[in-house]
Write a protein that holds these residues in place. Structure first.
Motif, PDB file in Angstrom:
ATOM      1  N   ARG A  77       0.860  -1.042   0.014  1.00 15.50           N
ATOM      2  CA  ARG A  77       0.164  -0.181   0.121  1.00 15.50           C
ATOM      3  C   ARG A  77       0.776   1.239   0.055  1.00 15.50           C
ATOM      4  O   ARG A  77       2.016   1.247   0.253  1.00 15.50           O
ATOM      5  N   ARG A 137      -8.189  -1.531   5.944  1.00 17.02           N
ATOM      6  CA  ARG A 137      -7.048  -2.081   5.254  1.00 17.02           C
ATOM      7  C   ARG A 137      -7.389  -3.361   5.045  1.00 17.02           C
ATOM      8  O   ARG A 137      -6.940  -3.819   3.713  1.00 17.02           O
ATOM      9  N   GLU A 140      -9.575  -3.282   1.913  1.00 17.88           N
ATOM     10  CA  GLU A 140      -8.947  -2.872   0.762  1.00 17.88           C
ATOM     11  C   GLU A 140      -7.867  -4.218   0.032  1.00 17.88           C
ATOM     12  O   GLU A 140      -8.023  -4.242  -0.888  1.00 17.88           O
ATOM     13  N   THR A 141      -7.405  -4.904   1.093  1.00 15.62           N
ATOM     14  CA  THR A 141      -6.468  -5.893   0.756  1.00 15.62           C
ATOM     15  C   THR A 141      -7.235  -6.916  -0.022  1.00 15.62           C
ATOM     16  O   THR A 141      -7.071  -7.735  -0.912  1.00 15.62           O
TER      17      THR A 141
END
Lengths: 236, 236
Positions: A77, A137, A140-141
């Motif tokens: 990221r 996160r 998003e991952t």
DNA sequence: CGAAGCCTTGATGCGCCTCAACGTACGTGG
DNA sequence: CCACGTACGTTGAGGCGCATCAAGGCTTCG
């Protein structure tokens, strides 16, 4: 990485991790921190290092990079100003899960992990904000897994560029500029492809007038067109 | 999904989410829960649903599935007994991020999200264990991004099967059996490939005597060979 | 001013998806 | 209990998306 002093609450008052905290609380937390400067290209921590600190990026951009057993790197990221990073403690890890590298000159605050429990216990909203960040996160991952598993390179590259522009974009008179040095190789490491393929795609989009790009520089002229490509509406 | 009663602390005493808690605390928490049964194939919650509960899987296996805008499905993870799932609250989400489907008949405990804060505040070790779980899942998801970006299908399929065997494997006199019904399609949705490619790989491995597989059934005979393939040591 | 890093563009090949067809096990209801 | 429908699995043929290999141009910096 020089130590600095003279920190004011206004520096962090409006940042996501600290919403819901009183000024006095912010000052307390700030007093526990060190302020550091990292020059462009410097490594802030390395994958596997004992996690002694957690960090807040005040200014700059940071690449979070993982290296495979065979030496390939991928960019997990990009951290922008106002974000926490290196919060291994929040996940009960005692080592960092990836490298953190300053993409430009960076100004960061850091806290010894000694203070983590103290801060989390004293200021529940900080704990809660941190959980929210981790949740984002993870989502998003997971979304990235989805993209890698189901979309073609063209879509992934377009989507990555559009997202970067949304995250770090700066308006210019030409369009939206991705506001830190980013190479074809970087983009390929974010999308699971090669720098060659990225280069070809960028050239194609440039010739259509959708982007304008140069050495470690990308400007979006027609981001909606790219968004269409990202969504899989190829033909155009 | 029938409601059940008569829950004993011994049911959850040794599970990861509850390490470090006293028996009286466990009983308190247990008293807040409902026990439910879901038949094989039933959907426990759906992506986007308002998250009203969080869950603990007591017995069975659950597939966590995401669907892309274009209708392709991927399996985000497989939940085994003893694991929490649907803990949107821990990440400050108000909807579930994916579907949860019972892969076999399942026994679960569930708690209204009303009780989340109460439990987390009263029993810090529960909060802490939850963060640890989330951290592990983030690391696993990140590892999957890495695999998708850098490894070839053969490696990913091998690696997935080996991991499943480690997570859910049951020793038989033949080898390690993956202990829930799993189709070629399922494996392909875990690895970002097609059921055809998985089928070909399994056939090849079967002819080498490394696995034995049938309808929704996989047994590993030579898991170290598969581990070698997973690591990229192709030739053999 | 040379060296190193970044970018471009062509040629070639292969890993894996796609399309297609058929075989086989399951379970459900007549 | 058998017959049928449905879901799962296998295997081949063909082709395309993208990696790989290769070569050269351009920019930045010491």
């Amino acid at each position: 990485m020089n130590k600095m002093t003279l920190l004011d609450v206004s520096l962090i008052k409006n940042l996501d991790p600290f919403v819901g905290m009183e000024d006095t609380a912010l000052q307390d937390v700030l007093d526990l921190s060190d302020s550091m400067h990292y020059a462009k290209g410097k490594m802030i921590f390395r994958e596997g290092d004992q996690a002694k600190c957690f960090y807040l990026l005040l200014d700059g951009h940071i690449r979070v990079v993982k290296t495979s057993p065979h030496g390939e790197q991928i960019i997990a990221r990009v951290i922008s100003s106002g974000e926490l990073f290196g919060i291994a403690k929040a996940l009960h890890r005692d080592t960092y899960p990836a490298d953190a590298v300053a993409a430009v000159d960076c100004l960061v605050l850091c806290w010894s992990n000694r203070h983590w429990d103290k801060i989390v216990n004293a200021y529940p909203s900080f704990a809660s904000n941190t959980n929210k960040t981790v949740g984002k996160r993870l989502a998003e991952t997971q979304a990235r897994v989805m993209e890698l598993a189901t979309e073609r390179v063209e879509q992934r590259v377009a989507s990555t560029i559009v997202k970067l522009a949304a995250q770090t974009g700066k308006k210019t008179n030409e369009g939206i500029l991705i506001d830190f040095p980013i190479s074809r190789q970087d983009v390929s490491e974010m999308t699971g492809t090669t720098l060659h393929t990225v280069s070809r795609l960028m050239s194609a989009w440039e010739s259509k007038g959708w982007v304008k790009s140069g050495r470690q520089k990308i400007t979006l002229l027609e981001s909606h067109k790219l968004a269409m490509v990202a969504a899989g509406h190829d033909k155009n």
